[in-house]
Design a protein around this motif. Structure first.
Motif, PDB file in Angstrom:
ATOM      1  N   GLU A   1       0.770  -1.136   0.021  1.00 32.51           N
ATOM      2  CA  GLU A   1      -0.062   0.035   0.177  1.00 32.51           C
ATOM      3  C   GLU A   1       0.971   1.231   0.201  1.00 32.51           C
ATOM      4  O   GLU A   1       1.833   1.239   0.746  1.00 32.51           O
ATOM      5  CB  GLU A   1      -1.041  -0.079   1.376  1.00 32.51           C
ATOM      6  N   SER A   2       0.525   2.165  -0.819  1.00 31.33           N
ATOM      7  CA  SER A   2       1.052   3.540  -0.618  1.00 31.33           C
ATOM      8  C   SER A   2       0.301   4.619  -0.036  1.00 31.33           C
ATOM      9  O   SER A   2      -0.695   4.450   0.167  1.00 31.33           O
ATOM     10  CB  SER A   2       1.307   3.998  -2.378  1.00 31.33           C
ATOM     11  N   SER A   3       0.964   5.363   0.794  1.00 32.14           N
ATOM     12  CA  SER A   3       0.547   6.274   1.787  1.00 32.14           C
ATOM     13  C   SER A   3      -0.156   7.470   0.684  1.00 32.14           C
ATOM     14  O   SER A   3      -0.728   8.079   1.490  1.00 32.14           O
ATOM     15  CB  SER A   3       1.459   7.042   2.754  1.00 32.14           C
ATOM     16  N   TYR A   4       0.118   7.462  -0.369  1.00 35.40           N
ATOM     17  CA  TYR A   4      -0.258   8.689  -1.012  1.00 35.40           C
ATOM     18  C   TYR A   4      -1.315   8.150  -2.161  1.00 35.40           C
ATOM     19  O   TYR A   4      -1.690   8.727  -3.059  1.00 35.40           O
ATOM     20  CB  TYR A   4       0.822   9.055  -1.853  1.00 35.40           C
TER      21      TYR A   4
ATOM     22  N   GLU B   1       4.912   2.930  -8.769  1.00 36.38           N
ATOM     23  CA  GLU B   1       6.065   3.720  -8.918  1.00 36.38           C
ATOM     24  C   GLU B   1       7.472   3.133  -8.884  1.00 36.38           C
ATOM     25  O   GLU B   1       7.443   1.832  -8.469  1.00 36.38           O
ATOM     26  CB  GLU B   1       6.273   4.779  -7.518  1.00 36.38           C
TER      27      GLU B   1
ATOM     28  N   LYS C   1      11.369   3.414  -7.527  1.00 35.51           N
ATOM     29  CA  LYS C   1      12.057   4.302  -6.933  1.00 35.51           C
ATOM     30  C   LYS C   1      13.519   3.612  -6.491  1.00 35.51           C
ATOM     31  O   LYS C   1      13.685   2.352  -6.700  1.00 35.51           O
ATOM     32  CB  LYS C   1      11.667   4.444  -5.307  1.00 35.51           C
TER      33      LYS C   1
ATOM     34  N   SER D   1       7.155  -0.839  -7.472  1.00 34.35           N
ATOM     35  CA  SER D   1       6.096  -1.168  -6.550  1.00 34.35           C
ATOM     36  C   SER D   1       4.842  -0.959  -7.139  1.00 34.35           C
ATOM     37  O   SER D   1       4.598  -0.249  -7.792  1.00 34.35           O
ATOM     38  CB  SER D   1       6.375  -0.325  -5.307  1.00 34.35           C
TER      39      SER D   1
ATOM     40  N   SER E   1       0.552  -1.222  -6.081  1.00 33.05           N
ATOM     41  CA  SER E   1      -0.357  -1.328  -4.744  1.00 33.05           C
ATOM     42  C   SER E   1      -0.956  -2.674  -5.081  1.00 33.05           C
ATOM     43  O   SER E   1      -0.950  -3.266  -6.012  1.00 33.05           O
ATOM     44  CB  SER E   1      -1.352  -0.424  -4.904  1.00 33.05           C
TER      45      SER E   1
END
Length: 206
Positions: free
Chosen positions: A62-65, A70, A72, A83, A85
């Motif tokens: 899960e991404s906090s945004y 994405e 990285k 990554s 979600s």
């Protein structure tokens, strides 16, 4: 920002597709790209950067945004991590066109923009300020445009579309054909775009 033409990105994507799929034959190019298998084998892939290579890895979290996907750079492990979600990963397994495009877009960032991803870990604010001001540079220097072009070419290379058209319409096939010629052929022959999108499991937007 690095200038990249559509043709140069398309050529790079074709090479990456062959490496990731393990298939060199032209026939494989007119088939759907196996994104879920590729994602789960990204640990076997590396991108070239100057005189070195940078490993790729994958992650589902899960991404906090609320980000769907994405790429990285992880300086601790010297890896570029792509990554997804959980929702995007599930959609990828279901051959969803948007999820497939998102993954290939991030592979594009890893392949084309490894140096920029590494710089982002050092100065993220400068990176964001420079990359998202579309007026600051021509489109062919924009990282997001480049990654979009890469994703489209990875999912449905021009040579693959040409092979598909040769199959369904009997057109003469050439691996050197460009996407511009393909579009003209599609319009001239009234071949439904949905038919091509269905064959390569992409959205019409791709």
């Amino acid at each position: 920002d690095v200038r990249r033409s559509y043709k140069s990105i398309e050529k790079k994507a074709l090479h990456v597709r062959r490496v990731l799929s393990g298939c060199e034959d032209t026939g494989s190019l007119c088939k759907s790209f196996d994104c879920s298998t590729v994602f789960e084998h990204l640990d076997d892939y590396r991108v070239d950067l100057d005189d070195a290579t940078v490993p790729i890895s994958y992650h589902v979290a899960e991404s906090s945004y609320g980000i769907e996907a994405e790429a990285k750079y992880d300086s601790k492990y010297n890896k570029i991590i792509i990554s997804l979600s959980p929702e995007t990963y599930d959609a990828l397994l279901a051959h969803n066109g948007r999820a497939r495009f998102n993954l290939c877009h991030e592979i594009g960032h890893a392949e084309l923009h490894a140096a920029e991803l590494m710089r982002m870990t050092v100065s993220p604010s400068d990176f964001k300020n420079g990359q998202h001001d579309e007026s600051s540079h021509p489109v062919y220097q924009d990282m997001e445009w480049q990654a979009d072009v890469f994703a489209s070419a990875l999912l449905m290379p021009a040579a693959g579309i040409a092979a598909f058209l040769a199959e369904v319409r009997g057109w003469k096939h050439s691996e050197d054909v460009g996407i511009g010629s393909i579009i003209k052929r599609l319009r001239a022959d009234w071949l439904p775009e949905k038919l091509v999108a269905s064959r390569f499991e992409v959205s019409l937007a791709a």
